[in-house]
Design an enzyme around this catalytic site. Structure first.
Site, PDB file in Angstrom:
ATOM      1  N   HIS A  15       0.880  -1.179   0.000  1.00 26.38           N
ATOM      2  CA  HIS A  15       0.000   0.000   0.000  1.00 26.38           C
ATOM      3  C   HIS A  15       0.921   1.233   0.000  1.00 26.38           C
ATOM      4  O   HIS A  15       1.032   1.953   0.995  1.00 26.38           O
ATOM      5  CB  HIS A  15      -0.894  -0.046   1.244  1.00 26.38           C
ATOM      6  N   GLN A  73      -0.229   4.884   0.969  1.00 30.13           N
ATOM      7  CA  GLN A  73      -0.462   4.994   2.413  1.00 30.13           C
ATOM      8  C   GLN A  73       0.856   5.261   3.143  1.00 30.13           C
ATOM      9  O   GLN A  73       0.951   6.174   3.964  1.00 30.13           O
ATOM     10  CB  GLN A  73      -1.083   3.681   2.919  1.00 30.13           C
ATOM     11  N   ASP A 100      -2.941  -1.504  12.308  1.00 29.04           N
ATOM     12  CA  ASP A 100      -3.870  -1.712  11.181  1.00 29.04           C
ATOM     13  C   ASP A 100      -4.773  -2.883  11.574  1.00 29.04           C
ATOM     14  O   ASP A 100      -4.459  -3.641  12.506  1.00 29.04           O
ATOM     15  CB  ASP A 100      -3.047  -2.035   9.910  1.00 29.04           C
ATOM     16  N   ARG A 130      -3.134  11.770   2.877  1.00 28.25           N
ATOM     17  CA  ARG A 130      -3.290  10.937   1.685  1.00 28.25           C
ATOM     18  C   ARG A 130      -3.540  11.830   0.462  1.00 28.25           C
ATOM     19  O   ARG A 130      -3.010  11.602  -0.616  1.00 28.25           O
ATOM     20  CB  ARG A 130      -4.474   9.958   1.861  1.00 28.25           C
TER      21      ARG A 130
HETATM   22  N1   CP Z   1      -6.365   3.628   4.376  1.00 25.95           N
HETATM   23  C1   CP Z   1      -7.038   3.351   3.240  1.00 25.95           C
HETATM   24  O1   CP Z   1      -6.480   2.989   2.213  1.00 25.95           O
HETATM   25  O2   CP Z   1      -8.383   3.523   3.351  1.00 25.95           O
HETATM   26  P1   CP Z   1      -9.461   3.077   2.281  1.00 25.95           P
HETATM   27  O3   CP Z   1      -9.477   1.568   2.279  1.00 25.95           O
HETATM   28  O4   CP Z   1     -10.750   3.665   2.786  1.00 25.95           O
HETATM   29  O5   CP Z   1      -9.066   3.602   0.937  1.00 25.95           O
HETATM   30  N1  NVA Z   2      -4.449  -4.008   5.538  1.00 30.11           N
HETATM   31  C1  NVA Z   2      -5.696  -3.370   5.207  1.00 30.11           C
HETATM   32  C2  NVA Z   2      -5.463  -1.948   4.872  1.00 30.11           C
HETATM   33  C3  NVA Z   2      -6.704  -1.162   4.592  1.00 30.11           C
HETATM   34  C4  NVA Z   2      -6.423   0.264   4.211  1.00 30.11           C
HETATM   35  C5  NVA Z   2      -6.358  -4.124   4.072  1.00 30.11           C
HETATM   36  O1  NVA Z   2      -5.657  -4.539   3.134  1.00 30.11           O
HETATM   37  O2  NVA Z   2      -7.573  -4.317   4.113  1.00 30.11           O
END
Ligand code: CP
Ligand code: NVA
Length: 309
Positions: A133, A136, A228, A296
């Protein structure tokens, strides 16, 4: 580690050199201060947002970011395009290559983004996969930079799952020369491939990335504590059995006793209150989660400008 090159895509943090990461941070800070100065930066460009999973922050911040810089967006959600089901990923990519100037992809399998990128010749941005990600992590480290004193190298402690978010965080920390102490259950570590790169980059940058299985040890003297969810999107079927491994990994008042006095609390959101974090801590004075979410937007605008102009 890549240097003096300009990335074409942001699929992994590894696509950006340390120098480019600093460029993105600098640009994000300028954009945050003076968004109007960038109102035409993406004039006449069209972007597709292809999301196989739900999203609030990534979806909305990309749409707002692109449109507020003069670009256009088309959102294709889980029900719209059925990537790889209705049509092969490589066919969708080759068609969209002829319509769009860039794509933001949120997928289950990281491999889907890699395949898409192979056939799409304009910027592809990973808006979350099962492996990374990156947007993020960039917003997170911008937030840490904003909230840290220049005299002291901050310690970030990450408590929880060795997932996409942690993979990107430690890769970025290694490239920046930062200090991260992470605690995951022994059976949920970050990716071995990522750890190999982290070790290699840390030797060059002086980063300290320390692994623990005891959350109390990881939070010792931490300036930032980050968590998380324990069951990521796409893992719902193994959710119940996975949850058993995370006993003792909740970020709560008790755990934070060992952290530094002014510790700040981070979470990528969405949060599951009562699981990985208590409501009290998430809502407490030391929580910076909404400022973190705001970043973000600024960081993604900087990423778009960096990759697309
Ligand atoms: N943190 C994040 O990526 O949030 P969303 O899943 O809402 O995009
Ligand atoms: N680890 C989480 C992050 C969400 C922003 C997922 O992949 O669902």
């Amino acid at each position: 580690m890549k240097s003096s090159h300009k990335a074409k895509h942001l699929i992994s943090i590894d696509d950006l050199s340390s120098q480019e990461i600093q460029t993105v941070f600098g640009l994000a800070q300028k954009i945050k201060k003076s968004p109007q100065s960038y109102r035409n930066a993406l004039q006449g460009r069209m972007f597709g947002l292809i999301f196989e999973k739900p999203s609030t922050r990534t979806w909305i911040s990309f749409e707002v970011g692109i449109q507020s810089m003069g670009g256009g967006t088309i959102y294709l959600g889980p029900e719209d395009i059925h990537l790889g089901v209705r049509e092969a990923v490589k066919d969708v990519a080759r068609v969209l290559d002829r319509y769009l100037d860039g794509v933001i992809l949120r997928t289950f399998a990281h491999e889907t983004i890699i395949t898409f990128e192979h056939y799409f010749h304009k910027p592809v941005i990973n808006g979350l996969s099962d492996f990374e990600h990156p947007c993020q992590a960039l917003a997170d480290f911008l937030t840490i930079r904003e909230k840290s004193s220049a005299r002291h190298k901050p310690i970030l402690a990450y408590i929880g799952d060795g997932n996409n978010v942690l993979n990107s965080l430690i890769l970025l920390a290694a490239k920046l020369g930062s200090h991260v102490r992470y605690a995951t259950p022994a059976n949920f570590p970050p990716s071995e491939g990522v750890l190999k790169k982290v070790r290699e980059y840390s030797r060059r940058t002086g980063a300290a990335i320390e692994a623990f299985t005891d959350p109390k040890k990881a939070v010792e003297c931490a300036d930032f504590v980050y968590t998380d969810i324990w069951v990521s999107m796409g893992e719902e079927a193994k959710g119940q059995s996975k949850m058993q491994s995370f006993k003792g990994f909740q970020v709560n008042r008790e755990l934070l006793r060992g952290a530094s006095k002014g510790v700040k609390i981070m979470h990528c959101l969405p949060a599951h209150r009562g699981e990985e974090i208590t409501d009290e801590v998430l809502e407490g004075k030391q929580s910076i989660v909404f400022g973190q979410a705001e970043n973000r937007l600024h960081v993604q605008k900087a990423i778009l400008i960096h990759l697309c102009t």
